[in-house]
Motif scaffolding. Structure first.
Motif, PDB file in Angstrom:
ATOM      1  N   PRO A 206      48.206  17.143  44.269  1.00 36.40           N
ATOM      2  CA  PRO A 206      47.516  18.127  43.432  1.00 36.40           C
ATOM      3  C   PRO A 206      47.095  17.507  42.104  1.00 36.40           C
ATOM      4  O   PRO A 206      47.604  16.458  41.696  1.00 36.40           O
ATOM      5  N   ALA A 207      46.183  18.156  41.420  1.00 38.56           N
ATOM      6  CA  ALA A 207      45.693  17.650  40.135  1.00 38.56           C
ATOM      7  C   ALA A 207      46.777  17.653  39.071  1.00 38.56           C
ATOM      8  O   ALA A 207      46.689  16.903  38.098  1.00 38.56           O
ATOM      9  N   ASP A 208      47.812  18.505  39.246  1.00 42.60           N
ATOM     10  CA  ASP A 208      48.853  18.584  38.213  1.00 42.60           C
ATOM     11  C   ASP A 208      50.086  17.730  38.523  1.00 42.60           C
ATOM     12  O   ASP A 208      51.110  17.846  37.866  1.00 42.60           O
ATOM     13  N   LEU A 209      50.003  16.840  39.527  1.00 45.40           N
ATOM     14  CA  LEU A 209      51.086  15.887  39.798  1.00 45.40           C
ATOM     15  C   LEU A 209      50.490  14.734  40.598  1.00 45.40           C
ATOM     16  O   LEU A 209      50.504  14.727  41.823  1.00 45.40           O
ATOM     17  N   HIS A 210      49.963  13.733  39.881  1.00 43.63           N
ATOM     18  CA  HIS A 210      49.257  12.663  40.555  1.00 43.63           C
ATOM     19  C   HIS A 210      49.652  11.303  39.981  1.00 43.63           C
ATOM     20  O   HIS A 210      50.047  11.192  38.827  1.00 43.63           O
ATOM     21  N   PRO A 211      49.542  10.241  40.803  1.00 45.62           N
ATOM     22  CA  PRO A 211      49.875   8.895  40.321  1.00 45.62           C
ATOM     23  C   PRO A 211      48.819   8.401  39.350  1.00 45.62           C
ATOM     24  O   PRO A 211      47.672   8.859  39.361  1.00 45.62           O
ATOM     25  N   THR A 212      49.190   7.444  38.516  1.00 42.96           N
ATOM     26  CA  THR A 212      48.253   6.903  37.538  1.00 42.96           C
ATOM     27  C   THR A 212      48.249   5.381  37.599  1.00 42.96           C
ATOM     28  O   THR A 212      49.232   4.754  37.973  1.00 42.96           O
ATOM     29  N   GLY A 213      47.136   4.792  37.232  1.00 37.29           N
ATOM     30  CA  GLY A 213      47.064   3.353  37.070  1.00 37.29           C
ATOM     31  C   GLY A 213      46.331   2.623  38.166  1.00 37.29           C
ATOM     32  O   GLY A 213      46.140   3.122  39.278  1.00 37.29           O
ATOM     33  N   PHE A 214      45.913   1.389  37.850  1.00 36.76           N
ATOM     34  CA  PHE A 214      45.110   0.590  38.770  1.00 36.76           C
ATOM     35  C   PHE A 214      45.882   0.243  40.042  1.00 36.76           C
ATOM     36  O   PHE A 214      45.300   0.209  41.130  1.00 36.76           O
ATOM     37  N   ILE A 215      47.174  -0.046  39.911  1.00 38.62           N
ATOM     38  CA  ILE A 215      47.946  -0.418  41.108  1.00 38.62           C
ATOM     39  C   ILE A 215      47.974   0.737  42.092  1.00 38.62           C
ATOM     40  O   ILE A 215      47.758   0.566  43.299  1.00 38.62           O
ATOM     41  N   HIS A 216      48.234   1.947  41.592  1.00 39.21           N
ATOM     42  CA  HIS A 216      48.166   3.120  42.458  1.00 39.21           C
ATOM     43  C   HIS A 216      46.753   3.280  43.026  1.00 39.21           C
ATOM     44  O   HIS A 216      46.579   3.616  44.199  1.00 39.21           O
ATOM     45  N   GLY A 217      45.748   3.048  42.177  1.00 35.37           N
ATOM     46  CA  GLY A 217      44.380   3.201  42.630  1.00 35.37           C
ATOM     47  C   GLY A 217      44.025   2.233  43.756  1.00 35.37           C
ATOM     48  O   GLY A 217      43.279   2.579  44.679  1.00 35.37           O
ATOM     49  N   SER A 218      44.553   1.009  43.686  1.00 38.94           N
ATOM     50  CA  SER A 218      44.283   0.035  44.738  1.00 38.94           C
ATOM     51  C   SER A 218      44.877   0.471  46.071  1.00 38.94           C
ATOM     52  O   SER A 218      44.367   0.106  47.141  1.00 38.94           O
ATOM     53  N   ARG A 219      45.926   1.266  46.018  1.00 42.91           N
ATOM     54  CA  ARG A 219      46.531   1.756  47.259  1.00 42.91           C
ATOM     55  C   ARG A 219      45.584   2.715  47.986  1.00 42.91           C
ATOM     56  O   ARG A 219      45.638   2.822  49.213  1.00 42.91           O
ATOM     57  N   ALA A 220      44.714   3.386  47.232  1.00 39.65           N
ATOM     58  CA  ALA A 220      43.774   4.307  47.861  1.00 39.65           C
ATOM     59  C   ALA A 220      42.889   3.564  48.852  1.00 39.65           C
ATOM     60  O   ALA A 220      42.625   4.052  49.958  1.00 39.65           O
ATOM     61  N   PHE A 221      42.448   2.372  48.477  1.00 36.00           N
ATOM     62  CA  PHE A 221      41.617   1.557  49.365  1.00 36.00           C
ATOM     63  C   PHE A 221      42.461   0.989  50.500  1.00 36.00           C
ATOM     64  O   PHE A 221      42.067   1.051  51.673  1.00 36.00           O
TER      65      PHE A 221
END
Length: 249
Positions: A206-221
């Protein structure tokens, strides 16, 4: 020099074999067991800005316990817990992924191999709530529950005996971890259902409990590519969630 080249070659062959096998199974955390379950939340006591943590209640969950590298039973490995919360908003899911880590303000950022599933697991990097607060989430054994043991079979036995439970905790900055809920294991899922599970800790939040940062973002890919590669159905596209994570918002 020859020994070094031989070790490098062996390592590359090992990675290649692992990638090849990941066409039909997970590249990371290939060995695991999945269960139905229930999460009981009682909250932090003060508003955190995250609906899941602030509203006491009970939610159906799917739990997966796994070994990161797939080492033999009883051997050290970075162990994992995947927790999919079905709710509290109907039709939405929250995927939280944890790995065995150290304790304390700094060591909780470091994945640590463990032998026993009776260990502390953390999200490694923080989550941000709707009030812009940063929280580190973790799960740990319920001291009143049955031991999970050192193998996936012992975890399944504990669940069959209705004694497998994990405590959900949250820590704010340098503060101590406070327990906010308890996850109880239900029945073990068939192997086919386990193989079909596709967790996504970036898109399925949800928008009110989400991971932050580039490392987390790289996991999306990485998660999306890996799931498509092994034939699993990935999470629905959620570009806003990916952007939010990479932008630390």
């Amino acid at each position: 020099m020859r020994i070094g080249r031989a070790l490098l070659a062996a390592g590359l062959v090992g990675v290649g074999v692992r990638v090849w096998h990941s066409r039909t199974r997970r590249f990371l955390h290939p060995d695991g067991r999945s269960f139905t379950g229930e999460l009981e939340v009682w909250g932090l006591g003060a508003p955190s800005g995250a609906n899941l943590l602030d509203r006491p209640g009970r939610h159906p969950v799917t739990l997966r316990i796994s070994k990161g590298g797939g080492t033999p039973p009883g051997y050290p490995d970075v162990l994992g817990v995947a927790l999919r919360v079905h709710g509290p908003v109907a039709g939405r899911r929250t995927d939280l992924l944890f790995s065995t880590c150290g304790r304390g303000r700094w060591l909780r950022h470091v994945p640590v191999p463990r032998r026993s599933f009776d260990s502390v697991y953390g999200t490694i990097l923080p989550y941000r709530t709707g009030s812009r607060r940063k929280l580190h989430l973790c799960v740990q054994p319920d001291l009143d529950g049955r031991s999970l043991g050192t193998s996936l079979e012992s975890v399944t036995a504990a669940a069959d005996d209705d004694g497998a439970r994990l405590m959900l905790g949250a820590a704010d900055g340098a503060g101590a971890t406070r327990l906010v809920g308890r996850a109880r294991f239900g029945r073990v899922l068939p192997a086919a259902a386990d193989a079909a599970l596709a967790f996504d800790p970036v898109r399925n939040v949800p928008a009110d409990l989400h991971p932050t940062g580039f490392i987390h973002g790289s996991r999306a890919f990485a998660y999306r590519i890996g799931q498509k590669w092994r034939g699993a159905r990935p999470a629905a596209p959620n570009p806003a969630a990916v952007t939010r994570t990479n932008a630390h918002r």
